[in-house]
Every structure is written in structure tokens, then in C-alpha cells.
Scaffold this motif. Structure first.
Motif, short mmCIF file in Angstrom:
data_model
loop_
_atom_site.label_atom_id
_atom_site.label_comp_id
_atom_site.label_asym_id
_atom_site.label_seq_id
_atom_site.Cartn_x
_atom_site.Cartn_y
_atom_site.Cartn_z
N ALA A 70 1.14 -1.01 -0.36
CA ALA A 70 0.12 0.45 0.13
C ALA A 70 1.10 1.32 -0.23
N ASN A 71 2.00 1.47 0.78
CA ASN A 71 3.32 2.42 1.08
C ASN A 71 3.62 2.83 -0.42
N LEU A 72 3.99 1.53 -0.98
CA LEU A 72 4.90 1.67 -2.44
C LEU A 72 3.66 2.18 -3.11
N LEU A 73 2.31 2.34 -3.02
CA LEU A 73 1.59 2.09 -4.58
C LEU A 73 1.42 4.28 -4.18
N MET A 74 0.91 4.29 -2.87
CA MET A 74 0.94 5.68 -2.80
C MET A 74 2.20 6.44 -3.34
N THR A 75 3.57 6.34 -2.39
CA THR A 75 4.64 6.90 -3.24
C THR A 75 4.94 6.72 -4.11
N LYS A 76 5.29 5.57 -4.19
CA LYS A 76 5.94 5.96 -5.92
C LYS A 76 5.36 5.58 -6.79
N GLY A 77 4.02 4.53 -6.24
CA GLY A 77 3.52 4.86 -7.80
C GLY A 77 2.40 5.86 -8.00
N LEU A 78 1.81 6.47 -7.40
CA LEU A 78 1.31 7.93 -7.36
C LEU A 78 1.71 8.63 -7.32
N ASN A 79 2.99 8.41 -6.38
CA ASN A 79 3.70 9.82 -5.97
C ASN A 79 2.79 11.08 -5.29
N VAL A 80 1.67 10.43 -4.12
CA VAL A 80 1.64 11.25 -3.50
C VAL A 80 1.62 12.23 -2.29
N SER A 81 1.45 14.01 -2.64
CA SER A 81 1.67 14.75 -1.90
C SER A 81 1.04 16.00 -1.13
N THR A 82 1.59 16.85 -0.93
CA THR A 82 0.37 17.84 0.18
C THR A 82 -0.32 18.11 -0.72
N ASN A 83 -1.68 18.27 -0.39
CA ASN A 83 -3.33 18.72 -1.47
C ASN A 83 -3.63 17.58 -2.28
N ASP A 84 -3.59 16.76 -2.31
CA ASP A 84 -4.01 16.10 -3.48
C ASP A 84 -5.08 15.34 -3.85
N TYR A 85 -6.23 15.01 -4.36
CA TYR A 85 -6.79 15.39 -4.36
C TYR A 85 -6.34 13.22 -5.16
N VAL A 86 -7.25 12.01 -4.59
CA VAL A 86 -7.08 10.69 -5.19
C VAL A 86 -7.96 10.17 -4.85
N LEU A 87 -8.08 9.24 -5.50
CA LEU A 87 -9.05 8.31 -6.55
C LEU A 87 -8.77 6.51 -6.85
N ILE A 88 -9.78 6.02 -6.19
CA ILE A 88 -9.56 4.50 -5.72
C ILE A 88 -10.43 4.07 -6.08
N ASN A 89 -10.16 3.10 -7.85
CA ASN A 89 -11.28 2.01 -8.42
C ASN A 89 -10.59 0.73 -7.44
N ALA A 90 -12.30 -0.10 -6.47
CA ALA A 90 -11.49 -0.69 -6.38
C ALA A 90 -12.51 -2.08 -5.91
N GLU A 91 -13.02 -3.39 -6.45
CA GLU A 91 -13.68 -4.42 -5.27
C GLU A 91 -14.14 -4.56 -4.57
N ILE A 92 -14.80 -4.58 -3.87
CA ILE A 92 -15.03 -4.48 -2.51
C ILE A 92 -14.44 -5.51 -1.61
N GLU A 93 -14.15 -6.43 -2.02
CA GLU A 93 -13.20 -7.92 -2.12
C GLU A 93 -12.25 -7.49 -1.08
N GLN A 94 -11.81 -6.27 -1.93
CA GLN A 94 -10.04 -5.73 -1.29
C GLN A 94 -9.60 -4.33 -0.28
#
Length: 413
Positions: free
Chosen positions: A14-38
């Protein structure tokens, strides 16, 4: 769950996806599309996004069982009537530069019993309604990431030989963690090393600026043109704000756009394709003057033909990607029935839309200018795998000189 240290590994992922994948930073909007199983993974992703400074995290939940019921009981008219509020929401996500993540975990063959015509109509309607979102994503207006999680039904399809559902899910998680480098002590640092390796190949190809590529393998003799000033890309991408992100995790490819007007010969698929919830196997494509003129498949042929015949630009190509046969995903000898993984085990092509970033200054061009420069404009983008251990690829210059790029499925330089 019996996979050792699973909770620790899932948090690292989870940390890798947010840190290296999306590169989330201050004041970002983040949208996650996922199955309820996850939900457990999505909660961790949300936690890490907020810890990195995200202003707001929105989750769009899906459930394949409910989707199947919708296809079974709704009319084509209902399925193709996209509510305006959903289109408005999509435009808002573009305006706020929401960093998008698509977490893939559903059964790749879940919709095999739904009429291909109904699936195609619904897919086309959604593609047209959300065209602004697709164009913005493919021009890297905002950061985006496609990644995976181990769904129960998907795991059963990949590992049918394992006796229990728990063992199947564990085996799929194990492969996800291996291919995304989660088992490394520092996954982020491991990804940066991997990026540098892929960038070396992309830099070399960008310097060469070949006019075309010639593919040969048993039953394959195919040539595809490349646009003037094309750009080969690898793992890292840059959004309009100058932020680097990883669009696919895992990834082993170096890719660019073809000149959609120049493709000749026969190319065959080397792995199954899952499209619209249907698995398609053993595809053969014949091209002339840049367009598919004949196509066949041993399984799922109706779905494949509907894709090509019913979508604008789907007779031409939008991507060429190079992946050595020795890639870790290929060497696992596992067919994942999921393009995110299978395309990183094999050279691949894509039917439909090209990425604006695949030509110099493409993100500043209009759709008409991109087309004039040889980049296909389409309502779809569907990758299919063509590489194998017997494939050779030559780069051809404008002067007709040839240069070995791949020999027997491996980089030749």
C-alpha cells in the motif's frame, strides 16, 4: 491467510503504491477504483495517502457479482444511458487533477456468458461518455496507476492446480509481491534501480529514431511504421505538474506509438487476452495499409470482432511495446489472464488510441494534430501479447539499414 508476514507485506505494498506509484503529496485529491473484496488493502492505501498529505481520498467500489446481474437484467438502452452526474463527476476529477488508481482483482472471465453485443454497447457508451477522462489520462494531465490485488475467483483461474481457495489467493499475492518488488527491503529504492535500467533501453531507441520495426517468428511476418519524432517511454511518467509517477505496477516494458497508417503483414498473439470480462485465445491479425483486414481467434472471436468493428479507430494500432522473454513475469511461466501482468511477460501491441506522450510535444497538440502526426485516435486502447522466445525484431532506418533490436526474444543490444 497463511502467507508469512502477510499484513506487513500488504502495508508495504500500500505504501509503495501511494509513494512510488501515484507519488501522492500535499493537498492531492486521490481516487481509488476497487472491488469490495479488496477493502483491507484500500483502507491501507487510504491511510498512506493521508499520511503523505492528501487532501481528499475518494473510493469508487465495484462488485463483479452485481455487475453481472446488471448485464443480465438491464436492457441495452439502460446500460448505454450514462447519467449526466457521472460525466460531471468525471470532469470534476480532471479539474482537480485527482490522482487515479485502478486496482484490478476481478475474475478476467466473469462476463463470458453475457452477450458480446450487450457488453460492446455498454463499453462503447462509457468510452464515449468519459472520453475527456481517457484523453486527459493518456496525455498525463494527472497521475494514474494500474495495479493488482489477489481476487478469489481470479486466483482460482490462475492456479487451478492448488487444492484450496486460500492457497490460490496466497499464490497470487506471492506473485503480486514478487513482481512489484515488495519483498525487497526497500521496494521504493528497488523500483528506482529498475527504472534506470529500462530508461537505458528507451534512451538508446530514442537516439536511433527508427522508421519502422520488422517482427519475425513462426507464422509471423509483420512490419509497423513509427512516427517522426516518436518518443520511447519506460516505467516513469511525468504529469502536467511535473510530478513523476508509475502508470503500471508491475512493468517491464519500453513503449511508444506506431504510425497508425503503416502496418503490414501477419502477427499472432502469444498469450490470452481478457477483454470486457471475456478471455480471448490464439488470435491472428492480418494488416494492410495500417488496418486490420482479417482477424480470427480460437476462443472469444465474437468479442474480438465486435471490439474491432464497433469502435472508432479499432482497426489500427496505438502502441508498440518491447519486453524481453527473460522478464521475471515471463520466467514465472504463469499465464495471469490479466493484461497488466501478461503484457509484461511479452512484446505487445495495442489496438486503438495512442498516448499523446509518444511523440515530441504531443501533449500540446490537438486531437487532429496528433492524428496528422501518425498517432491513432480511438475510443478504445486494448493491449494484446505477441512476443515469444523465437521472436526477432529489427529496427529499420529511413535509408533502409537494419539494426537488431531483439534476437530469440531477448534484447540484442
Amino acid at each position: 491467510m497463511v502467507l508469512e508476514n502477510f499484513d506487513v507485506l500488504l502495508d508495504k505494498y500500500a505504501n509503495l503504491l501511494m509513494t512510488k506509484g501515484l507519488n501522492v503529496s500535499t493537498n492531492d485529491y486521490v481516487l481509488i477504483n476497487a472491488e469490495i473484496e479488496q477493502a483491507p488493502l484500500v483502507r491501507l492505501m487510504t491511510q498512506h495517502a493521508y499520511q503523505l498529505g492528501a487532501k481528499h481520498v475518494k473510493v469508487n467500489w465495484t462488485d463483479t457479482a452485481i455487475s453481472i446481474l446488471g448485464y443480465q437484467h438491464q436492457s441495452v438502452e439502460t446500460l448505454t444511458d450514462i447519467p449526466e452526474y457521472r460525466v460531471a463527476e468525471s470532469k470534476y476529477d480532471i479539474e482537480t487533477r485527482a490522482k487515479r488508481i485502478a486496482l484490478r482483482s476481478a475474475n478476467p472471465n466473469a462476463l463470458k456468458d453475457i452477450a458480446p453485443e450487450k457488453l460492446a454497447a455498454a463499453s462503447k457508451a462509457a468510452s464515449l461518455a468519459f472520453s475527456e477522462q481517457r484523453i486527459a489520462s493518456q496525455a498525463n494531465v494527472m497521475s494514474w496507476l494500474v495495479c493488482a490485488a489477489a481476487g478469489q475467483e481470479w486466483a482460482a483461474l490462475v492456479f487451478p492446480e492448488l487444492e484450496s481457495s486460500e492457497a490460490q489467493v496466497d499464490a497470487l499475492w506471492d506473485q503480486i509481491f514478487k513482481t512489484t518488488r515488495v519483498y525487497e527491503e526497500d521496494p521504493v529504492a528497488a523500483w528506482e534501480t529498475h527504472e534506470a535500467t529500462l530508461n537505458e533501453k528507451a534512451d538508446f531507441l530514442n537516439e536511433k529514431q527508427f522508421d519502422s520495426l520488422h517482427y519475425t517468428a513462426p507464422g509471423v511476418d509483420f512490419t509497423v511504421g513509427l512516427p517522426l519524432n516518436h518518443v520511447w517511454e519506460s516505467a516513469g511518467s511525468t504529469n502536467q505538474q511535473g510530478e513523476i509517477f508509475i502508470a503500471n505496477m508491475p512493468t517491464e516494458e519500453v513503449f511508444t506509438a506506431p504510425d497508425f497508417r503503416r502496418a503490414e503483414g501477419i502477427i499472432k498473439s502469444s498469450k490470452p487476452l481478457s477483454y470486457n470480462g471475456v478471455v480471448i485465445r490464439d488470435m491472428t491479425f492480418k494488416f494492410k495499409d495500417g488496418e486490420i483486414i482479417e482477424v480470427s481467434a480460437a476462443e472469444g472471436e465474437a468479442t474480438l470482432k465486435t471490439l474491432i468493428e464497433n469502435n472508432e479507430g479499432a482497426r489500427s494500432l496505438g502502441e508498440v511495446a518491447l519486453v524481453p522473454h527473460s522478464s521475471p513475469i515471463s520466467q514465472s511461466n504463469i499465464t495471469f489472464f490479466n493484461t497488466l501482468f501478461d503484457e509484461n511477460a511479452s512484446n505487445h501491441l495495442a489496438i486503438g488510441q495512442a498516448y499523446a506522450t509518444s511523440v515530441q510535444n504531443g501533449t500540446k497538440m490537438s486531437q487532429e494534430e496528433l492524428k496528422a502526426n501518425g498517432l491513432n485516435r480511438s475510443t478504445v486502447h486494448v493491449d494484446f501479447m505477441v512476443g515469444n522466445a523465437e521472436m526477432n525484431i529489427d529496427g529499420i532506418t529511413k535509408d533502409g539499414e537494419t539494426f537488431a533490436i531483439f534476437r530469440n526474444g531477448e534484447w540484442a543490444f
